[in-house]
Design an enzyme around this catalytic site. Structure first.
Site, PDB file in Angstrom:
ATOM      1  N   ARG A 260      31.243  29.377  48.134  1.00 40.40           N
ATOM      2  CA  ARG A 260      31.619  29.414  46.727  1.00 40.40           C
ATOM      3  C   ARG A 260      31.594  28.012  46.149  1.00 40.40           C
ATOM      4  NH1 ARG A 260      36.288  34.161  46.911  1.00 40.40           N
ATOM      5  NH2 ARG A 260      34.939  35.575  48.071  1.00 40.40           N
ATOM      6  N   ARG A 275      41.302  26.172  48.871  1.00 35.78           N
ATOM      7  CA  ARG A 275      40.136  26.489  48.045  1.00 35.78           C
ATOM      8  C   ARG A 275      38.969  25.656  48.576  1.00 35.78           C
ATOM      9  NH1 ARG A 275      40.280  29.135  43.574  1.00 35.78           N
ATOM     10  NH2 ARG A 275      42.488  28.772  43.244  1.00 35.78           N
ATOM     11  N   GLU A 350      47.373  33.949  47.294  1.00 31.10           N
ATOM     12  CA  GLU A 350      46.521  35.115  47.531  1.00 31.10           C
ATOM     13  C   GLU A 350      45.811  35.009  48.882  1.00 31.10           C
ATOM     14  OE1 GLU A 350      43.590  35.786  44.476  1.00 31.10           O
ATOM     15  OE2 GLU A 350      42.499  37.211  45.745  1.00 31.10           O
ATOM     16  N   SER A 353      42.496  40.945  48.916  1.00 33.18           N
ATOM     17  CA  SER A 353      42.322  41.626  47.651  1.00 33.18           C
ATOM     18  C   SER A 353      41.517  42.878  47.923  1.00 33.18           C
ATOM     19  CB  SER A 353      41.542  40.693  46.729  1.00 33.18           C
ATOM     20  OG  SER A 353      41.288  41.325  45.513  1.00 33.18           O
ATOM     21  N   ARG A 392      42.590  31.076  54.577  1.00 30.41           N
ATOM     22  CA  ARG A 392      43.916  31.293  54.000  1.00 30.41           C
ATOM     23  C   ARG A 392      44.888  31.914  54.989  1.00 30.41           C
ATOM     24  NH1 ARG A 392      43.046  32.514  47.570  1.00 30.41           N
ATOM     25  NH2 ARG A 392      41.899  30.580  47.189  1.00 30.41           N
TER      26      ARG A 392
END
Length: 427
Positions: A260, A275, A350, A353, A392
């Site tokens: 990403r 991130r 987070e 998801s 994460r």
RNA sequence: GGAGAGGUGGCUGAGUGGUCGAAAGCGCCGGUUUGCUAAAUCGGUGACCGGUUCACGCUGGUCCGCAGGUUCGAAUCCUGUCCUCUCCGCCA
């Protein structure tokens, strides 16, 4: 995308749905253009019909003169058709620009509003543990135990890249292995997927492969992109196919690297592993009949909970608010794990998801199923969910499992894969 | 990466400019026959977008990997592209 006919018949509803999702789209204008397009399309079909008839008659013409005049007639009809086609192309371009922005419908229970409106549904089985010693964040812990080399990653590929080292490597492998074992027991087919995918697939799943707002790395001079998630490859797996009703539901889980660009993200919230430009993830993906997708969505969410409960990590489950859903999602649940080292006194962050995309992705990707004993086909429903995003998950493990003496107790379910109970054991 | 061959309906496979949405066989569905099963036999059997109908249905258009082009007309000719196979090269 939504069914065009459905939009025409439900202009107000679709417009309202855009509003609760914070999407600007002129639905009435689309409806007008679409209606025009349909009228033109019918005119074109009539011209085609005539031209086809003329062409057929040429083979049977009795002499050259008649043949020639029929040819003229055919030419004229097709020219007229091409004119109208040009009109359609123009109208379609404007219509499609609106159409492509229209998001999926929204579940009745989804809270309305922006990010802050997302609603907590429940907490995990494990309570946040009070720590009566100075809490370190995962960056400090990683440094102390030589688990991550951020400087090395930056030197090789820039900020946002890193080397995992030592027990972090074992932990990463253990997380994958544990998760895959669990999902295979649940009937998922394990896959290791390509890390690259064509524009068409990336787009079909709902990501923007190129251009200013992209989050995706693309390969120069190739129609290929680094995937941001295995959702792209797993969802694309059946693009353009017609499945048999009895094949459904199909449950897949895929390991892939995720790349990403994270354009525009910086600051303490993105410190360390939180991130990054590359991480590894085990993704769940399901293709279902329309009436199975809601149950499947809850099931995927429960699996995510089971995984984090098994890891002994505290978390909460959020029902994501309408304004914070991506285009394809009809409903989305996030798991946010407690990260004691995040912010000044710990924050939830987070970690997974799961989304029910109903038929929105399937329509784009053209994935249908055939009903046994019935004519025609229908679009499947697609769902995706993170089983474990390694970077994460590792943050949550390091920060939650740290001890007063600085060591880190490895979650029990991972110990057999890691081969030890503790990182930095004191003798 | 280089050279060749090829991509046609659920499958095998014919079709090299018109009556081809496409032969034939297999499979599948239905009928007949038959103690049952099987066999035999007859008929049917693609998808998508529209129009019309309460509905069964009827009807127009599009689709022969995909995208363009030539032509009154393309599965068929031309270009590009993707994929598959064979051989060669390279390689973990």
């Amino acid at each position: 995308m939504l069914d065009r006919r459905f939009i025409l018949e439900n202009v107000d509803l679709v417009q309202q749905n855009c509003e609760i999702r914070g999407v600007k789209a002129d639905v009435p204008r689309f409806a007008q253009l679409e209606t025009e397009r349909r009228t033109l399309q019918q005119e074109i079909e009539e011209l085609s019909r005539q031209a086809n008839a003329v062409s057929k008659s040429i083979g049977k013409a009795k002499d050259d003169a008649e043949r020639e005049s029929r040819k003229q007639e055919g030419r004229r009809l097709r020219e007229e058709k091409d004119q109208k086609q040009a009109d359609i192309d123009r109208i379609s371009a404007e219509g499609d620009a609106i159409y492509n922005r229209i998001p999926n419908l929204t579940h009745a229970e989804t809270p309305h509003g922006g990010e802050e409106a997302s609603q907590e549904l429940r907490r995990g089985a494990i309570e946040v543990r009070p720590m009566s010693f100075p809490i370190l964040d995962h960056v400090a812990l990683a440094e102390q135990h030589k688990l991550v080399d951020f400087e090395g990653g930056a030197r090789i590929a820039g900020h946002g890249f890193y080397f995992l080292k030592n027990e972090a490597v074992l932990l990463e492998l253990a997380l994958q292995h544990f998760t895959i074992d669990l999902l295979v027991k649940e009937g998922f087919t394990p896959m290791i997927t390509p890390d690259l995918a064509r524009n068409e697939i990336v787009q079909g799943v709902g990501f923007v492969p190129r251009g200013p707002e992209t989050q995706i790395y693309s390969i120069e001079n190739h129609d290929l992109n680094l995937v941001a998630t295995a959702e792209i490859t797993l969802g694309g797996l059946y693009a353009g196919q017609v499945l048999e009703e009895e094949q459904l539901p199909i449950k897949l889980c895929g390991i892939s690297h995720c790349y990403r660009t994270e354009a525009g993200a910086a600051g303490r919230a993105s410190r360390g592993l939180y991130r990054v430009h590359q991480f590894t993830k085990v993704e769940m993906f399901a293709f279902t009949l329309p009436n199975q997708s809601e149950d499947m969505h809850n099931y995927l969410c429960n699996l995510e909970c089971e995984i984090f409960d098994s890891l002994g990590l505290p978390y909460k489950v959020l029902d994501i608010a309408s304004g914070d859903l991506g285009g394809p999602a009809y409903r989305k649940f996030d798991l946010e794990a407690w990260m004691p080292g995040r912010g000044s006194e710990g924050e939830y962050g987070e970690v997974t998801s799961t989304s029910n995309c109903t038929d929105y992705q399937a329509r784009r990707l053209n994935i249908r199923y055939k009903k046994k004993g019935e004519k025609g086909t229908d679009f499947v429903h697609t769902l995706n969910g993170t089983a474990v995003a390694n970077s994460r998950a590792i943050i949550a493990i390091l920060e939650n499992c740290q001890q007063a003496d600085g060591s880190i107790i490895i979650p029990e379910v991972l110990q057999k894969y890691v081969g030890k109970e503790r990182i930095g054991a004191v003798e």
